[in-house]
Design an enzyme around this catalytic site. Structure first.
Site, PDB file in Angstrom:
ATOM      1  N   TYR A 121      80.621 -23.949   9.760  1.00 42.40           N
ATOM      2  CA  TYR A 121      80.452 -22.734  10.565  1.00 42.40           C
ATOM      3  C   TYR A 121      79.647 -21.663   9.858  1.00 42.40           C
ATOM      4  O   TYR A 121      79.411 -20.602  10.423  1.00 42.40           O
ATOM      5  CB  TYR A 121      81.805 -22.160  10.998  1.00 42.40           C
ATOM      6  CG  TYR A 121      82.859 -22.109   9.920  1.00 42.40           C
ATOM      7  CD1 TYR A 121      82.845 -21.125   8.949  1.00 42.40           C
ATOM      8  CD2 TYR A 121      83.869 -23.056   9.886  1.00 42.40           C
ATOM      9  CE1 TYR A 121      83.815 -21.081   7.967  1.00 42.40           C
ATOM     10  CE2 TYR A 121      84.846 -23.027   8.909  1.00 42.40           C
ATOM     11  CZ  TYR A 121      84.815 -22.043   7.946  1.00 42.40           C
ATOM     12  OH  TYR A 121      85.778 -22.000   6.962  1.00 42.40           O
ATOM     13  N   PHE A 144      87.353 -20.049  -4.240  1.00 42.18           N
ATOM     14  CA  PHE A 144      87.851 -19.513  -2.980  1.00 42.18           C
ATOM     15  C   PHE A 144      89.356 -19.757  -2.887  1.00 42.18           C
ATOM     16  O   PHE A 144      89.858 -20.792  -3.345  1.00 42.18           O
ATOM     17  CB  PHE A 144      87.124 -20.158  -1.807  1.00 42.18           C
ATOM     18  CG  PHE A 144      87.370 -19.469  -0.503  1.00 42.18           C
ATOM     19  CD1 PHE A 144      86.775 -18.260  -0.216  1.00 42.18           C
ATOM     20  CD2 PHE A 144      88.228 -20.019   0.437  1.00 42.18           C
ATOM     21  CE1 PHE A 144      87.018 -17.594   0.978  1.00 42.18           C
ATOM     22  CE2 PHE A 144      88.478 -19.370   1.635  1.00 42.18           C
ATOM     23  CZ  PHE A 144      87.871 -18.157   1.902  1.00 42.18           C
ATOM     24  N   ASP A 183      83.021 -28.248  -3.716  1.00 39.81           N
ATOM     25  CA  ASP A 183      83.116 -27.462  -2.488  1.00 39.81           C
ATOM     26  C   ASP A 183      81.710 -26.956  -2.159  1.00 39.81           C
ATOM     27  O   ASP A 183      81.130 -26.172  -2.911  1.00 39.81           O
ATOM     28  CB  ASP A 183      84.081 -26.290  -2.709  1.00 39.81           C
ATOM     29  CG  ASP A 183      84.243 -25.399  -1.477  1.00 39.81           C
ATOM     30  OD1 ASP A 183      83.319 -25.344  -0.649  1.00 39.81           O
ATOM     31  OD2 ASP A 183      85.288 -24.739  -1.370  1.00 39.81           O
ATOM     32  N   ARG A 210      79.307  -8.342   0.448  1.00 45.13           N
ATOM     33  CA  ARG A 210      78.390  -9.487   0.361  1.00 45.13           C
ATOM     34  C   ARG A 210      77.306  -9.344   1.414  1.00 45.13           C
ATOM     35  O   ARG A 210      77.579  -9.000   2.560  1.00 45.13           O
ATOM     36  CB  ARG A 210      79.131 -10.807   0.592  1.00 45.13           C
ATOM     37  CG  ARG A 210      80.061 -11.224  -0.492  1.00 45.13           C
ATOM     38  CD  ARG A 210      80.533 -12.657  -0.320  1.00 45.13           C
ATOM     39  NE  ARG A 210      80.926 -12.971   1.050  1.00 45.13           N
ATOM     40  CZ  ARG A 210      81.475 -14.128   1.407  1.00 45.13           C
ATOM     41  NH1 ARG A 210      81.686 -15.068   0.510  1.00 45.13           N
ATOM     42  NH2 ARG A 210      81.823 -14.353   2.659  1.00 45.13           N
TER      43      ARG A 210
END
Length: 423
Positions: free
Chosen positions: A238, A136, A213, A392
């Site tokens: 989140y 990312f 991660d 996605r």
């Protein structure tokens, strides 16, 4: 370009299968516990931002009225000072960590920086950080910044973007100059699940530390940090933890490393005596030294609600439904999307096949998908476009039905067919 003749998408069969799966789903009752109002007909982006639980208005009202409103600053002594560690332990249990090794605080980017900087400083004389080139962006940017600060070199692992980094690639990349390996457990683009135990062992054999991660795995599949001997981990709250936009990240530091690492953002909440108002910084013992500023207490109310639900259901049951949802989504894509268009112009899967290397989202690619995704949003189908050409399909098990997966993918097929007809 002339589009191929319309195909029999098989939608009635897929819709019937979705209904059967929803009827047999042991977790189906929980989908009603999330807010489902508005114009959204299929939410396929739970791996970016989870739906809110429906009882949050009452929870926030009680927090404001009972805790904040009546106890005021006294609540820090009564409960809030412990909140980063109490919630950290609960998240730790979900990712396979014993108590005293996880905490809540800061954003994902800040925690990645703190733990990565601490790790490279704990390996003096070593000159390299290993990371893959499709991690990312925040992971890559943090690593590049730390390398510049500390005079280190980034060793890039070139990965297949429809898959992810493999054990063999890590073994070939690490060596006596490796200070840190920073990798995503689940690749954000493809959903590929990396080999945490194997890669951790390979890094340790080279004398390096590993920072995982967990943003796309925490709350949706087992991780097993302690069992793998993991050193460090960071994750957001989140996505599958449904903490809400901007909810704080969590960090993990293995117990025996805590005294050996010096985190670089020295704030009063990480000091040995928070209210001593000391002249000099002295780090707190244990996991407390990795905090910096005041914990975002209000931003953890929604997170705590989701943790209660996950603890009730169990991570293994959540993962089983995740597997069922992604398997069904693959079938729906094969029925509604992948056959459309002429040879060489069709959409393609860009995720691992079903099995242990597939997380809770799938990516499908086509040159027209930026525009297709925008039209789907207008129709209440919320997927997630990822440049240059991927959509996605993120499946959060406790809030997602098989029926909405089928409907969303069927409408994706309709919009792709329209795009192909326009040429």
């Amino acid at each position: 370009m002339t589009a191929a003749a319309p195909v029999d998408t098989g939608r009635p069969d897929m819709a019937a299968l979705a209904a059967e799966l929803d009827a047999a789903d042991p977790l189906a009752e929980h989908t009603r516990r999330f807010v489902r109002e508005g114009d959204v007909v299929a939410y396929l982006d739970g791996n970016s931002l989870g739906r809110p639980l429906a009882d949050l208005p009452g929870r926030f009202a009680r927090f404001i009225g009972d805790e904040w409103g009546t106890r005021l600053i006294r609540r820090w002594d009564e409960a809030w000072m412990r909140r980063p560690y109490d919630l950290g332990d609960r998240i730790g249990a979900l990712v396979g960590a014993a108590a005293g090794q996880a905490f809540i605080g800061d954003s994902t980017t800040v925690l990645l920086y703190k733990l990565a900087r601490a790790a490279v400083d704990a390996r003096p004389g070593r000159t390299e950080i290993v990371i893959d080139d499709d991690s990312f962006p925040t992971d890559r940017f943090v690593v590049e910044g730390i390398a510049a600060e500390r005079g280190l070199t980034v060793r890039w692992i070139r990965v297949d973007r429809a898959a992810g980094v493999t054990l063999e690639q890590v073994e070939a990349a690490v060596g006596e100059q490796t200070a840190l390996v920073l990798l995503c457990h689940v690749a954000y683009r493809s959903g590929f699940v990396a080999d945490v135990p194997g890669i951790t062992a390979a890094a340790h054999a080279a004398g390096a530390l590993v920072l995982w991660d967990l943003c796309h795995s925490a709350g949706v599949l087992p991780v097993g940090l302690d069992a793998a001997g993991a050193d460090l981990a960071v994750g957001c709250t989140y996505k599958y933890l449904n903490g809400g936009p901007g909810s704080p990240a969590f960090g993990y530091v293995r117990a025996d490393l805590q005294g050996a690492l010096e985190q670089p953002i020295q704030g009063w909440m990480g000091a040995a005596g928070v209210f001593d108002m000391a002249d000099r910084y002295q780090p707190a013992p244990g996991i407390g030294r990795f905090l910096s500023g005041t914990p975002p207490v209000l931003a953890t109310v929604a997170l705590e609600a989701m943790l209660e639900l996950l603890e009730q259901v169990g991570i293994d049951a959540v993962h089983r439904k995740s597997v069922a949802l992604t398997d069904f989504a693959e079938q729906a894509l094969a029925a509604h999307v992948l056959p459309l268009g002429e040879e060489g112009q069709r959409a393609m899967m860009a995720s691992p096949v079903a099995g242990p290397h597939r997380g809770s989202h799938l990516t499908v690619t086509h040159p027209s998908f930026r525009e297709v995704n925008a039209r789907l949003w207008e129709r209440g189908v919320i997927g997630d476009f990822r440049a240059p050409d991927g959509i996605r399909i993120g499946l959060s098990p406790l809030s997602t039905t098989f029926a909405e997966v089928e409907l969303g993918i069927a409408l994706l097929g309709e919009e792709l067919r329209a795009a192909l007809a326009k040429g």
